[in-house]
Enzyme design. Structure first.
Site, PDB file in Angstrom:
ATOM      1  N   GLU A 434      12.722  14.213  -6.062  1.00  0.00           N
ATOM      2  CA  GLU A 434      13.044  12.694  -5.300  1.00  0.00           C
ATOM      3  C   GLU A 434      13.309  11.553  -6.479  1.00  0.00           C
ATOM      4  OE1 GLU A 434      10.984  12.113  -1.597  1.00  0.00           O
ATOM      5  OE2 GLU A 434      11.978  13.685  -0.731  1.00  0.00           O
ATOM      6  N   GLU A 526      12.147  21.419  -0.184  1.00  0.00           N
ATOM      7  CA  GLU A 526      11.017  20.450   0.699  1.00  0.00           C
ATOM      8  C   GLU A 526      11.581  20.378   1.998  1.00  0.00           C
ATOM      9  OE1 GLU A 526       8.831  17.646  -1.695  1.00  0.00           O
ATOM     10  OE2 GLU A 526       8.622  16.328   0.455  1.00  0.00           O
TER      11      GLU A 526
HETATM   12  C1  GAL Z   1       8.683  13.784   0.326  1.00  0.00           C
HETATM   13  C2  GAL Z   1       8.117  13.670  -1.011  1.00  0.00           C
HETATM   14  C3  GAL Z   1       6.679  14.382  -1.079  1.00  0.00           C
HETATM   15  C4  GAL Z   1       5.885  13.693   0.105  1.00  0.00           C
HETATM   16  C5  GAL Z   1       6.410  13.862   1.547  1.00  0.00           C
HETATM   17  C6  GAL Z   1       5.966  13.407   2.676  1.00  0.00           C
HETATM   18  O1  GAL Z   1       9.748  12.791   0.423  1.00  0.00           O
HETATM   19  O2  GAL Z   1       8.675  14.582  -2.002  1.00  0.00           O
HETATM   20  O3  GAL Z   1       5.971  14.117  -2.167  1.00  0.00           O
HETATM   21  O4  GAL Z   1       5.575  12.379  -0.066  1.00  0.00           O
HETATM   22  O5  GAL Z   1       7.635  13.477   1.353  1.00  0.00           O
HETATM   23  O6  GAL Z   1       6.751  13.567   3.789  1.00  0.00           O
END
Ligand code: GAL
Length: 833
Positions: A434, A526
């Protein structure tokens, strides 16, 4: 397996080359077992002194009067501190303070090692480390996650005179991380003594090609360094082992010129190779020996695996010609109550818990992992996405790595790829998570540069960036296809630079991937970000009022203690429930897989982001290692085990209406009985992943029976518990190794008089230990607890608590007793050998 083919051994000049000659011979290796090789590195963890003082910034003020504490590494000083609402690290950093710490160690080096190269290897120091040896400054490393090495030889004393190594660790500028980083020399340290001619550290590169079950080609490139002032004639012999069986050897004579490096290549063909897979992670070892006048002067071991894989536009991930889904989880590096201090057994336990759930993939969010994690993934069979950075040039927190990006990114990435590229478990490189620059041309340029750097070191694996959803969440609700003409389209995704399109969340768009990106395969880097507190539920009337699916609306109506219901209903607004994302990934072959955020809760980044919460709620498993209910949803889907799991607990007020959920597999129905009376049969329909009954509570026994073709598959019972009466303790391992490192994880259950777990119990449990061990951590998985992880007492959450006990170096017994006011105590004995 026997050597059947005469191998081709080649030698090549390269950018590293000195002049050389080569000879080709077949070589018969001496009868040594492979684990006797490679003893050039010894642990350098013991007997350090430590001093924490934010005001001493200068090495010369660290004088004799300073009070030093003796300790062994790995060490994380932040985990020993108090949770502090005002901590500069913020809740993101777990409300635990950073600071500035000093480490020193005195040591002797034998006179006989005077002509050797003596190096110190740090696997990782968080962060901004600087090192001196006998007063000489030898270097700094800002990145807290990368390993580094210094040659100490020019400054050493030999024989009886002491040497002193001094390390400054500066984690005082906060915040510098979005999650809990830990502070200090939190990974292993090694002392390496080699001849002046030796295989360079991380100096082998092993690749395989033309892999089938009949044969495989193995190509080994080795960098040999000569730190002598004269040229040396050497023989380099590489033997491939499968366990202790020698498979093939290649040997060549070369001359390596003075103060230079030599790069050689050796090729092997392995017949009927044992292929590495997630079910059977078969490993080979290459032992490289360097001979001068027939005497071995250096030996170096590299584990590797033989496997063939690709990401396919239609079929997703193919490993050894077989399509498999990547069922992965993201993991941060902390080990719950142990903080960030690396412990191999603690990592192994995490991976075992994941494996039991059916996980076959790990994403090292968002940094290079400890080397031990990759070794374990090699041995246990995980598909690793090895990630480099959480930011590039634009910071995410005030003092993060962005401030040193320009100076260090190349070096850090280069070292990571070199360190990790022989691991068969590593399948994907991710060069960022991100990244703010992903939306513009700067990001594209940086991405291309990083990808080039990776490919120079390893052209065999795909590179991705874990991007935000390609259209900044404003996905066209109707078509779910991305309008590439729109300026907010993710520039990196559109650039064609990536081997794999990887983005976080936006599961609604996955089904349209082939339309959105017809030429590049997909991985969900993710997903999910669902939230739960283990063992906490609301009855239905409460659920509807208090538990909208949006966590950010949750305090409407209130939710005491910042608990989050463990029904899979609560999610971050950018995420989904666990079920929602998995349903989509499961459905489409072209979706190679997913990495759920997260396998375990981690310290820091609580969501809700507010005091008193100090750790995350995202884990499928809590901080203590106790599974939340949704663990069994995955287990029912991701393993072949028979699964039947019902929840919630059965301690409610009479008259409350309660939703009872069941996760199950291998059955066509589940029948639920309350106090012997059926409350109905349920079957999953369509893509359902659970069944549910909504029933009024009556105390007693809730029993579920799963059946296939009328035959009982499994039965599960939950009973209403009475008041807490006694404790039970059970260990994950009752016998551990007496090496001063190994751990036994001991679970304490609060039981009623009949031995039923009391699901609401919050007793404070006190621990005492006698014998050959000590307590190194306590916890319960409670994200709002501010009790120290390093104490000898902890409050149970939902009836459970954990104590972690570490062995000493002497074998014997460790007697661990758990006590709580008014409850019958319990003792367990752990044997150490
Ligand atoms: C994502 C990020 C992670 C964590 C997660 C929590 O956007 O890549 O590191 O912060 O959100 O939902």
């Amino acid at each position: 397996m026997k050597l059947k083919f005469f191998k081709i051994v080649s030698l090549q000049q390269s950018w590293l080359l000195g002049t050389c000659i080569f000879a080709l011979t077949l070589f018969s290796c001496k009868n040594k077992k492979q684990d006797q090789f490679d003893n050039r590195k010894i642990s350098f963890n013991e007997e350090w002194s430590f001093h924490l003082n934010d005001s001493i910034n200068d090495k010369d003020t660290i004088g004799k009067t300073t009070v030093w504490k003796n300790l062994d590494l790995p060490h994380d000083w932040s985990i020993e501190g108090k949770f502090d609402e005002k901590s500069p690290a913020g809740y993101g950093g777990g409300a635990l303070n950073g600071g500035l710490g000093w480490y020193k160690k005195t040591f002797k080096i034998k006179e006989s090692d005077r002509n050797k190269i003596v190096s110190v290897i740090f696997d990782g120091v968080y962060c901004n480390s600087e090192v001196w040896i006998n007063g000489h400054y030898i270097g700094k490393r800002p990145n807290g996650y990368i390993g580094f090495q210094y040659d100490l030889s020019p400054y050493l004393n030999f024989g009886e005179t002491n040497n002193e190594i001094l390390v400054k660790v500066d984690n005082s500028k906060q915040p510098n991380s979005r999650w809990y980083s830990g502070s200090g020399i939190y990974r292993n340290v090694w002392l390496q003594i080699t001849d002046k001619v030796h295989v360079a550290e991380n100096g082998t590169h092993i690749t395989t090609s033309q892999v089938s079950s009949e044969k495989a080609k193995v190509h080994i490139e080795t960098t040999i360094r000569n730190q002598n002032k004269e040229a040396k004639k050497i023989t380099v012999s590489t033997t491939i082992y499968k366990e202790d069986e020698k498979i093939e050897t290649a040997q060549q004579e070369v001359v390596v010129t003075e103060t230079n490096s030599l790069f050689i290549e050796q090729d092997f063909e392995i017949q009927n190779p044992a292929l590495w897979s997630v079910e059977k992670p078969e490993l080979y070892t290459a032992v490289t020996e360097v001979f001068v006048n027939e005497k071995v002067i250096d030996s170096y071991k590299t584990n590797f695996g033989i496997r063939d894989f690709r990401f396919d536009l239609e079929k997703g991930f193919i490993l050894n010609n077989k399509q498999i889904k990547i069922k992965g989880v993201c993991l941060h590096h902390d080990l719950g109550p142990l903080g960030s201090a690396v412990n191999t057994r603690a990592i192994e336990r995490q991976l075992q818990i994941m494996k039991e759930m059916g996980v076959n993939g790990i994403r090292t969010a968002h940094n290079p992992p400890a080397p031990e994690l990759l070794d374990l993934c090699d041995k246990m069979g995980f598909i690793v996405m090895d990630e480099a950075f959480d930011m590039w040039r634009t910071p995410k927190t005030k003092y993060d790595y962005a401030s040193v990006w320009d100076e260090w990114f190349e070096r850090d990435l280069f070292d990571q790829i070199k360190r990790d590229r022989n691991h068969p478990s590593v399948f994907i490189w991710s060069v960022g998570n991100e990244i703010p620059e992903q939306w513009n041309e700067t990001g594209v340029l940086i991405a291309k540069n990083l990808i080039d750097l990776v490919k120079q070191q390893d052209p065999t694996r795909p590179v991705t960036v874990a991007m935000n959803p390609p259209v900044n969440m404003n996905i066209d609700e109707v078509t779910l296809q991305f309008d590439k003409a729109k300026t907010y389209f993710n520039a990196i995704a559109a650039s064609g630079a990536l081997d794999l399109i990887g983005y976080n969340y936006a599961h609604q768009t996955y089904a349209f991937h082939q339309k959105n990106f017809p030429t590049t395969p997909f991985i969900a880097t993710e997903t999910t970000s669902a939230l739960a507190t283990r063992g906490y539920y609301d009855s239905v009337s409460d659920t509807i009022k208090k538990w909208p699916v949006r966590w950010d609306l949750k305090f409407t109506g209130g939710n005491p203690g910042n608990t989050v219901s463990a029904y899979d209903q609560v999610q971050a607004p950018w995420g989904s429930t666990h079920e929602a994302t998995w349903k989509i990934i499961k459905k489409h072959d072209f979706l190679s897989g997913m990495f759920v955020w997260t396998g375990f809760d981690y310290i820091g980044e609580p969501t809700p982001y507010e005091w008193p919460s100090i750790s995350s709620y995202f884990g499928i498993v809590d901080l203590a290692g106790f599974p939340k209910d949704v663990y069994y949803m995955y287990q029912s889907e991701w393993t072949n085990k028979d699964v039947l799991h019902i929840f919630p607990h059965w301690n409610w007020k009479v008259g409350q209406t309660v939703d009872v959920w069941a996760y199950y597999n291998h059955a066509d129905e589940v029948e639920l009985f309350l106090n012997g009376k059926s409350v109905g049969k349920r079957s999953k329909k369509g893509d359902d992943l659970h069944v549910m009954w909504r029933i009024p509570f009556q105390p007693g026994t809730l029993k579920a029976v799963s059946r296939k073709d009328g035959k009982v598959v499994l039965e599960k019972e939950i009973q209403t518990a009475g008041n807490p009466s006694k404790l039970n303790v059970s260990a994950d391992r009752n016998e551990i190794i007496a090496d001063g490192k190994d751990l036994s994880f001991i679970t304490v259950d609060v039981l009623d008089a009949k031995g039923i777990l009391v699901p609401t119990a919050k007793n404070e449990i006190h621990f005492s230990v006698k014998g050959k061990g000590k307590i190194v951590g306590v916890g319960s998985g409670n994200p709002v607890s501010h009790e120290s992880f390093k104490g000898n007492k902890h409050t149970a959450m939902a009836g459970k608590c954990l104590v972690i006990v570490q062995s000493e170096k002497e074998s014997g017994r460790i007697e661990v007793t758990a006590k709580a006011n008014g409850l019958q105590p319990k003792t367990i004995v752990i044997t150490t050998k």
